[in-house]
Design an enzyme around this catalytic site. Structure first.
Site, PDB file in Angstrom:
ATOM      1  N   TRP A 130      68.586  33.939  48.929  1.00 31.45           N
ATOM      2  CA  TRP A 130      69.982  33.685  49.296  1.00 31.45           C
ATOM      3  C   TRP A 130      70.010  32.778  50.529  1.00 31.45           C
ATOM      4  O   TRP A 130      69.288  33.034  51.503  1.00 31.45           O
ATOM      5  CB  TRP A 130      70.661  35.032  49.582  1.00 31.45           C
ATOM      6  CG  TRP A 130      72.074  34.944  50.030  1.00 31.45           C
ATOM      7  CD1 TRP A 130      73.057  34.191  49.463  1.00 31.45           C
ATOM      8  CD2 TRP A 130      72.666  35.650  51.122  1.00 31.45           C
ATOM      9  NE1 TRP A 130      74.230  34.398  50.148  1.00 31.45           N
ATOM     10  CE2 TRP A 130      74.030  35.274  51.159  1.00 31.45           C
ATOM     11  CE3 TRP A 130      72.199  36.561  52.066  1.00 31.45           C
ATOM     12  CZ2 TRP A 130      74.916  35.773  52.108  1.00 31.45           C
ATOM     13  CZ3 TRP A 130      73.072  37.064  53.007  1.00 31.45           C
ATOM     14  CH2 TRP A 130      74.411  36.662  53.017  1.00 31.45           C
ATOM     15  N   ASP A 211      66.881  44.060  50.717  1.00 31.61           N
ATOM     16  CA  ASP A 211      68.301  43.719  50.787  1.00 31.61           C
ATOM     17  C   ASP A 211      68.955  44.205  49.491  1.00 31.61           C
ATOM     18  O   ASP A 211      68.586  43.756  48.409  1.00 31.61           O
ATOM     19  CB  ASP A 211      68.454  42.188  50.930  1.00 31.61           C
ATOM     20  CG  ASP A 211      69.907  41.779  51.125  1.00 31.61           C
ATOM     21  OD1 ASP A 211      70.788  42.655  51.140  1.00 31.61           O
ATOM     22  OD2 ASP A 211      70.162  40.562  51.282  1.00 31.61           O
ATOM     23  N   LYS A 246      80.330  44.083  47.223  1.00 27.42           N
ATOM     24  CA  LYS A 246      80.488  43.807  45.799  1.00 27.42           C
ATOM     25  C   LYS A 246      80.819  45.068  45.012  1.00 27.42           C
ATOM     26  O   LYS A 246      81.794  45.087  44.275  1.00 27.42           O
ATOM     27  CB  LYS A 246      79.213  43.174  45.234  1.00 27.42           C
ATOM     28  CG  LYS A 246      78.480  42.251  46.189  1.00 27.42           C
ATOM     29  CD  LYS A 246      79.105  40.888  46.329  1.00 27.42           C
ATOM     30  CE  LYS A 246      78.475  40.148  47.507  1.00 27.42           C
ATOM     31  NZ  LYS A 246      78.735  38.746  47.560  1.00 27.42           N
TER      32      LYS A 246
END
Ligand code: LMR
Length: 396
Positions: A130, A211, A246
Site C-alpha cells: 500500500w 496490517d 472498511k
C-alpha cells in the site's frame, strides 16, 4: 520561512478523488480510493453502526476525556476479533494496545515504538505494498527494504522469491505482512504459505508486523484472521495494526488499534506505557466516538449479528462483482485471461495492466484507478460494468 518548501504532487490514491470530481463526463467511473460502495455508488452507514449511534446519543452523559489507551470495550472487542476468544496472550496479560486514529495512526505509533526499541531496525515491506506504508513507516525514521511479493506477468504471488528474501532478514528486523486482502494486489497467502512464514520467523528471528485493514472482506471474519492468529500463537512477539474503516464502514471516524503481543506481562506493562507516551506526544489521546460505536456493536448480541451479516453481504457483493467483470471481459473479447481477478480477495484487484493503459483508461474513458493497476472492486456496478469492460478491452 515557508517559501523554501515546494508544492507537492497529489497523493497517488487520495488525489484520484479530486481528479474524478473534476471530470465533467457523466459516464465517469471511480475505482480509486478503497471505500465500499453499493449499486448506486453510495457508501451507506452500516446499519448496526447507525443503530449504535442512536444508542450512544441516548446513553452518553459526558464529553470528558476517555482513558489514554482509548475505549476499553472497543480494545477488548477488537482484540478478540483479531486473536480469537480466550487467546493465551490475552489471558497471560501479554497484549499491550491503544485505540488509534485509524489504521494509519496505529501504523505510525507502532513504527515510532520500533524506533524507540532500535532506531537501526529495517522494516521489510512487500513489493508492491500500500502506497502509504512507505511514508507512515519511513517518516518515523525507520529504514525500509522490500521483499518480492507479486508477479505482474503471472498475476500471482512470487512465494519462492519471497521466502528466499525473508531467509536473509536479520534477527530483530521487522517484516510487514498484510493479514488478509493484500492491498494493492488482492493476492493473499494460503494457509500453507502462512505456515512457511511462521517457520521463517522462527528460524531468522524477524518480528512480524501485521496490517489488518480488511478483516471479513476476504473469506470470513474467522478465516481472514488465520495468519494473524497463527503467528500470535507461535511467536513471542508480534506487532499488529488494525483498522475499522472498511469492515465497520467508519472511514471518517478514524478508528484503529495499535497492538503488541509481548513475551511476558512485565514487558507488556512497559510497552503499554511506551505506546501511550508516543500517542501523548503526537495527538495526546484518540477520539472516542468511533471506538465507542464499535464497542456497542461488538458487545450487543443483536447488533453484532447484524454487523456480521452486513460484512458477509459486502464481501459477497464484491465477489459477485469480480465474477461479473471477468465474464464481461470475456464477452467483449479480451484476449487475455482475467480469471485471476476471481482468485484475488477483498476490496482490490490488481489488473496487471501497464501504467500507460491505466492512463488511457482515465484520459480516454474517464475510468479512475491507481496507476499500479489497482481497482476498487466495490466501485463496479451493474450500471457501469459493460462500459468498464468495453473500455478495458479497448486499451489492452
Ligand atoms: C486505500 O488504499 O485506497 C484506502 O486505504 C484509502 C487510503 O487511505 O489510501
Amino acid at each position: 520561512m515557508f517559501e523554501v518548501l515546494p508544492q507537492l504532487p497529489a497523493d497517488p490514491i487520495l488525489g484520484l478523488s479530486a481528479a474524478f470530481k473534476a471530470d465533467p463526463n457523466p459516464l465517469k467511473i471511480d475505482l480509486g480510493v478503497g471505500v465500499y460502495k453499493d449499486e448506486n455508488g453510495q457508501t451507506p452507514i452500516v446499519t448496526a453502526i447507525a443503530k449504535a449511534q442512536k444508542i450512544l446519543l441516548e446513553t452518553e452523559t459526558s464529553k470528558t476525556y476517555i482513558p489514554a489507551q482509548g475505549v476499553q470495550g472497543y480494545i477488548d472487542g477488537l482484540t478478540e476479533l483479531l486473536l480469537g476468544k480466550a487467546n493465551p496472550a490475552v489471558l497471560e496479560n501479554r497484549v499491550a494496545a491503544v485505540q488509534a486514529p485509524g489504521g494509519c495512526g496505529a501504523l505510525r505509533i507502532l513504527s515510532e515504538l520500533i524506533k524507540r526499541c532500535n532506531a537501526e531496525t529495517t522494516v521489510w515491506v512487500s513489493d508492491p505494498t500500500w502506497a502509504n506504508h512507505i511514508p507512515l513507516i519511513g517518516n518515523a525514521g525507520l529504514k525500509i527494504e522490500t521483499y518480492p511479493y507479486f508477479d505482474k506477468d503471472q498475476a500471482s504471488i512470487r512465494f519462492d522469491a519471497m521466502v528466499e528474501s525473508l531467509e536473509n532478514v536479520k534477527s530483530g528486523d521487522v517484516v510487514l505482512l498484510h493479514g488478509c486482502c493484500h492491498n494493492p494486489t488482492g493476492a493473499d497467502l494460503t494457509k500453507e504459505q502462512w505456515q512457511v512464514v511462521l517457520k521463517l520467523a522462527q528460524k531468522t528471528g524477524f518480528i512480524p508486523f501485521i496490517d489488518v485493514a480488511y478483516l471479513g472482506f476476504g473469506d470470513s471474519l474467522e478465516d481472514d484472521a488465520y495468519g494473524t492468529r497463527l503467528l500470535v500463537n507461535n511467536l513471542p512477539e508480534v506487532i499488529i495494526a488494525a483498522s475499522c474503516s472498511k469492515n465497520f464502514g467508519l472511514y471518517r471516524e478514524r478508528v484503529g488499534l495499535a497492538l503488541m503481543v509481548t513475551q511476558n506481562s512485565t514487558t507488556r506493562n512497559a510497552i503499554q506505557t511506551q505506546i501511550q507516551s508516543i500517542a501523548r506526544a503526537i495527538y495526546s489521546m484518540p477520539p472516542s466516538y468511533g471506538g465507542a460505536l464499535v464497542d456497542i456493536v461488538l458487545n450487543n448480541a443483536e447488533l453484532r449479528a447484524e454487523w456480521i451479516s452486513e460484512v458477509d453481504m459486502m464481501r459477497n457483493r464484491m465477489q459477485d462483482l469480480r465474477a461479473l467483470l471477468v465474464s464481461k471481459l470475456k464477452e467483449y473479447g479480451a484476449k487475455r485471461d482475467f480469471d485471476f481477478v476471481n482468485r484475488q480477495k477483498g476490496m482490490f484487484s490488481y489488473l496487471c495492466i501497464t501504467p500507460e493503459q491505466v492512463r488511457a483508461m482515465r484520459d480516454k474513458h474517464s475510468v479512475y484507478f491507481v496507476e499500479s493497476s489497482r481497482v476498487n472492486i466495490a466501485g463496479i456496478s451493474l450500471k457501469n460494468v459493460d462500459s468498464l469492460a468495453k473500455s478495458l478491452v479497448s486499451v489492452l
